[in-house]
Write a protein that holds these residues in place. Sequence first.
Motif, mmCIF file in Angstrom:
data_model
loop_
_atom_site.group_PDB
_atom_site.id
_atom_site.type_symbol
_atom_site.label_atom_id
_atom_site.label_comp_id
_atom_site.label_asym_id
_atom_site.label_seq_id
_atom_site.Cartn_x
_atom_site.Cartn_y
_atom_site.Cartn_z
ATOM 1 N N MET A 199 -0.794 -2.932 11.252
ATOM 2 C CA MET A 199 -0.680 -2.778 9.806
ATOM 3 C C MET A 199 -1.720 -3.646 9.113
ATOM 4 N N GLN A 200 -2.327 -3.080 8.075
ATOM 5 C CA GLN A 200 -3.415 -3.752 7.377
ATOM 6 C C GLN A 200 -2.918 -4.910 6.514
ATOM 7 N N MET A 201 -3.568 -6.060 6.634
ATOM 8 C CA MET A 201 -3.344 -7.167 5.717
ATOM 9 C C MET A 201 -4.498 -7.194 4.717
ATOM 10 N N THR A 202 -4.295 -7.832 3.575
ATOM 11 C CA THR A 202 -5.353 -7.929 2.563
ATOM 12 C C THR A 202 -5.625 -9.397 2.247
ATOM 13 N N ARG A 203 -6.880 -9.672 1.897
ATOM 14 C CA ARG A 203 -7.249 -11.051 1.542
ATOM 15 C C ARG A 203 -6.608 -11.415 0.214
ATOM 16 N N ASN A 204 -5.870 -12.505 0.207
ATOM 17 C CA ASN A 204 -5.303 -13.002 -1.035
ATOM 18 C C ASN A 204 -6.295 -13.948 -1.705
ATOM 19 N N TRP A 205 -6.700 -14.980 -0.998
ATOM 20 C CA TRP A 205 -7.773 -15.875 -1.449
ATOM 21 C C TRP A 205 -8.255 -16.670 -0.258
ATOM 22 N N GLY A 206 -9.553 -16.980 -0.275
ATOM 23 C CA GLY A 206 -10.123 -17.732 0.831
ATOM 24 C C GLY A 206 -9.872 -17.052 2.161
ATOM 25 N N GLN A 207 -9.277 -17.811 3.104
ATOM 26 C CA GLN A 207 -8.908 -17.225 4.395
ATOM 27 C C GLN A 207 -7.405 -17.051 4.517
ATOM 28 N N ASN A 208 -6.733 -16.833 3.388
ATOM 29 C CA ASN A 208 -5.322 -16.485 3.358
ATOM 30 C C ASN A 208 -5.180 -14.970 3.264
ATOM 31 N N TRP A 209 -4.433 -14.410 4.197
ATOM 32 C CA TRP A 209 -4.233 -12.970 4.262
ATOM 33 C C TRP A 209 -2.766 -12.641 4.047
ATOM 34 N N GLN A 210 -2.491 -11.610 3.227
ATOM 35 C CA GLN A 210 -1.117 -11.332 2.826
ATOM 36 C C GLN A 210 -0.610 -9.995 3.354
ATOM 37 N N PHE A 211 0.744 -9.927 3.413
ATOM 38 C CA PHE A 211 1.419 -8.709 3.871
ATOM 39 C C PHE A 211 2.802 -8.690 3.248
ATOM 40 N N THR A 212 3.232 -7.544 2.735
ATOM 41 C CA THR A 212 4.530 -7.444 2.071
ATOM 42 C C THR A 212 5.468 -6.538 2.853
ATOM 43 N N LYS A 213 6.324 -7.168 3.640
ATOM 44 C CA LYS A 213 7.360 -6.464 4.389
ATOM 45 C C LYS A 213 8.199 -7.524 5.080
ATOM 46 N N ASN A 214 9.480 -7.231 5.263
ATOM 47 C CA ASN A 214 10.359 -8.196 5.907
ATOM 48 C C ASN A 214 10.119 -8.200 7.418
ATOM 49 N N LEU A 215 9.631 -9.318 7.928
ATOM 50 C CA LEU A 215 9.325 -9.428 9.352
ATOM 51 C C LEU A 215 10.176 -10.484 10.052
#
Length: 254
Positions: A199-215
């Motif tokens: 599943m694709q993550m997206t850059r939030n800022w800098g080298q922080n990558w985000q994902f929205t789903k309960n894991l």
Amino acid sequence: MVRFLPFLYYCFLAITIALSLSCQATNDEWVTDAHATFYGDMKGGETMYGACGYKDLYSQGYGLETAALSTALFNNGSACGSCYEIQCINSKWCKPSHNTIRITATNFCPPNYTKTVDIWCNPPQKHFDLSLKMFLTIAEYKAGIVPVRFRRVPCVRKGGLKFLLQGNQGWYLVLVFNVGGVGNVADVKIKPSNSPNWMQMTRNWGQNWQFTKNLIGQSLSFQVTTSDGKIVQSNNVVPANWQFGQTFEGSKNF
């Protein structure tokens, strides 16, 4: 025909060597229209947080061998983690030993449009804001600012890729650090243990990558791609009983 084959072999070898040398020359090209200043004292002063998202430059392996990049180099955070070799040039304040330093991009040097002097971080200028320790390796303290030349170099890291898990139950923020090779991450994918797909993550800022789903309760794998297109896959690097605030290390690096 027997005599012709060795001839072809040596031709092929010569072409391969020529191409190798050509590529090496391209990679070693210096950029000369840049400057460097310094911040803080010999202990640092800006070793936590910053525009790349690193939490503690010492514990995360970067220390004082770091720099904040101007707008022209920072590239909206995509340069975070990249490594550079820097040398003072064309100044009486350069150290006579002509030392070079190697640093990692860990922060952003913001522009200041309200001033007419000391605007080194304003576009389109290429600028490095170094720790004092790094600056004194290449130049005298009294200089304040010196012209430099720089080039991209490989990042050398110990151990595997590291992942710091942050966020909350429905929103995940993963800091990817300790990245070798070219150093800067261009893409991250995540795969929880109950899914067969990445599943694709997206850059939030800098080298922080985000994902929205309960894991919660699932082991997690990551697929990291650096800016040169190389990929490292860390399978089940995060166990199912993970908690926010924990850091996990993979077995591979670039």
